[in-house]
Design an enzyme around this catalytic site. Structure first.
Site, PDB file in Angstrom:
ATOM      1  N   LYS A   1       0.830  -1.221   0.000  1.00 25.29           N
ATOM      2  CA  LYS A   1       0.000   0.000   0.000  1.00 25.29           C
ATOM      3  C   LYS A   1       0.860   1.265   0.000  1.00 25.29           C
ATOM      4  O   LYS A   1       0.614   2.186  -0.762  1.00 25.29           O
ATOM      5  CB  LYS A   1      -0.905   0.042   1.253  1.00 25.29           C
ATOM      6  CG  LYS A   1      -1.793  -1.169   1.427  1.00 25.29           C
ATOM      7  CD  LYS A   1      -2.722  -1.004   2.633  1.00 25.29           C
ATOM      8  CE  LYS A   1      -2.031  -0.905   3.984  1.00 25.29           C
ATOM      9  NZ  LYS A   1      -1.329  -2.107   4.431  1.00 25.29           N
TER      10      LYS A   1
ATOM     11  N   ARG B   1      -8.963   0.807   9.668  1.00 19.03           N
ATOM     12  CA  ARG B   1      -8.450  -0.511  10.017  1.00 19.03           C
ATOM     13  C   ARG B   1      -9.443  -1.324  10.829  1.00 19.03           C
ATOM     14  O   ARG B   1      -9.140  -2.458  11.197  1.00 19.03           O
ATOM     15  CB  ARG B   1      -7.182  -0.350  10.831  1.00 19.03           C
ATOM     16  CG  ARG B   1      -5.905  -0.722  10.072  1.00 19.03           C
ATOM     17  CD  ARG B   1      -4.765  -0.478  11.019  1.00 19.03           C
ATOM     18  NE  ARG B   1      -3.553  -1.145  10.673  1.00 19.03           N
ATOM     19  CZ  ARG B   1      -2.552  -0.595   9.981  1.00 19.03           C
ATOM     20  NH1 ARG B   1      -2.673   0.599   9.484  1.00 19.03           N
ATOM     21  NH2 ARG B   1      -1.440  -1.270   9.791  1.00 19.03           N
TER      22      ARG B   1
ATOM     23  N   ARG C   1      12.255  -4.822   4.324  1.00 18.32           N
ATOM     24  CA  ARG C   1      12.032  -3.437   3.881  1.00 18.32           C
ATOM     25  C   ARG C   1      12.732  -2.404   4.753  1.00 18.32           C
ATOM     26  O   ARG C   1      12.963  -2.608   5.935  1.00 18.32           O
ATOM     27  CB  ARG C   1      10.547  -3.141   3.726  1.00 18.32           C
ATOM     28  CG  ARG C   1       9.749  -3.215   4.976  1.00 18.32           C
ATOM     29  CD  ARG C   1       8.267  -3.096   4.649  1.00 18.32           C
ATOM     30  NE  ARG C   1       7.486  -2.987   5.854  1.00 18.32           N
ATOM     31  CZ  ARG C   1       6.185  -2.812   5.894  1.00 18.32           C
ATOM     32  NH1 ARG C   1       5.499  -2.748   4.764  1.00 18.32           N
ATOM     33  NH2 ARG C   1       5.553  -2.722   7.025  1.00 18.32           N
TER      34      ARG C   1
END
Ligand code: AMP
Length: 216
Positions: free
Chosen positions: A13, A88, A127
Site C-alpha cells: 500500500k 483498520r 524493507r
C-alpha cells in the site's frame, strides 16, 4: 480523487501511495507514518503509540478518527488523497463515512490488495526507508540503484521499523484478519470496492490501480 488502499501489512500500500502522490499529487495519508512521527516526538501519545505498535496491536479508534478528521480537511488534500493504513476497523470505516458525508468529500474507490499471506513475512522483513525523505526500499525487491544511497534524495542513512521483526509481523497479520478484513464487505455493499493483485510486481500493481482510477 480520494481513495482508500486496503490490505495486510506488507501488501504494498505504501509503495503505491507514494507513486500516486508523485504522479497525480494525491496526498499519501499514512496513519502508520503519522504515528511513527508522534513516537519520534517523544510525547505522551507517542509513548503509548510505541507500546501498541511494537506489540502489533491497533491504536484506539477515537484517536485515529481524530487524527484523520484534522488531516483530510487540510488544503493540500483538495487535490485528492490516498488513505494508507486507515480505516483498520469497522468502527473506523463507519466514522470515516460520517466524516466525509459531513464534509461533502467523495470516496472514489477502495482498492483491496490481494496477497498470499505466506509471502508477506519475507516482504516485510526486508524493507527499509530513507531516513531523510522516507522513500521505501527492499533488500530483495526494490534495492537502491547505488548501494547505500537513496535514489530520490541522495541521503546515506536508512531505517528499519521496529514492528517489522518476524515475531511482531504474525501478530499484525492476525489483527488484520480479525479486525480489518471485516471492512471489505462494508465497502463491497457500497459498490466502491475494487481489487488488485498485490503479488504482482510494483509496476503491474500500479498499472492495475491506474486502470481502476481511469488514470492509466
Ligand atoms: P502501518 O505503517 O500502516 O503498518 O501501521 C503501523 C502500526 O501503526 C500498526 O500496526 C498499528 O499499531 C498502528 N496503526 C496505523 N494505522 C492505524 C489505524 N488506522 N488504527 C489503529 N492503529 C493504527
Amino acid at each position: 480523487m480520494n481513495i482508500v488502499l486496503l490490505g495486510p501489512p506488507g501488501s504494498g500500500k505504501g509503495t503505491q501511495a507514494q507513486r500516486l502522490e508523485r504522479d497525480l499529487g494525491m496526498v499519501q495519508l499514512s496513519t502508520g507514518e503519522m504515528l511513527r512521527a508522534t513516537v519520534a516526538s517523544g510525547s505522551e501519545l507517542g509513548k503509548r503509540a510505541k507500546a501498541v505498535m511494537d506489540a502489533g496491536n491497533l491504536m484506539p479508534d477515537d484517536v485515529m478518527l481524530g487524527i484523520i478528521a484534522d488531516r483530510i480537511v487540510a488544503p493540500d488534500c483538495a487535490k485528492g488523497f490516498t488513505l494508507d493504513g486507515f480505516p483498520r476497523t469497522v468502527a473506523q470505516a463507519e466514522g470515516l463515512d460520517n466524516m466525509i458525508a459531513e464534509k461533502q468529500i467523495r470516496l472514489d474507490a477502495v482498492i483491496e490488495f490481494k496477497v498470499d499471506e505466506a509471502a508477506l513475512v519475507e516482504r516485510i522483513s526486508g524493507r527499509f526507508t530513507c531516513a531523510k525523505c522516507g522513500a521505501g526500499y527492499h533488500d530483495k525487491f526494490q534495492r537502491t540503484a547505488t548501494e547505500g544511497i537513496c535514489d530520490i534524495c541522495g541521503a546515506t542513512e536508512f531505517k528499519r521499523r521496529t514492528d517489522d521483526r518476524a515475531e511482531t509481523v504474525q501478530a499484525r497479520l492476525d489483527v488484520y484478519n480479525e479486525q480489518t478484513a471485516p471492512i471489505l464487505p462494508h465497502y463491497a455493499a457500497k459498490g466502491v470496492l475494487r481489487a488488485v493483485d498485490g503479488m504482482a510486481d510494483i509496476d503491474e500493481v500500479y498499472r492495475q490501480i491506474g486502470e481502476i482510477l481511469g488514470t492509466g
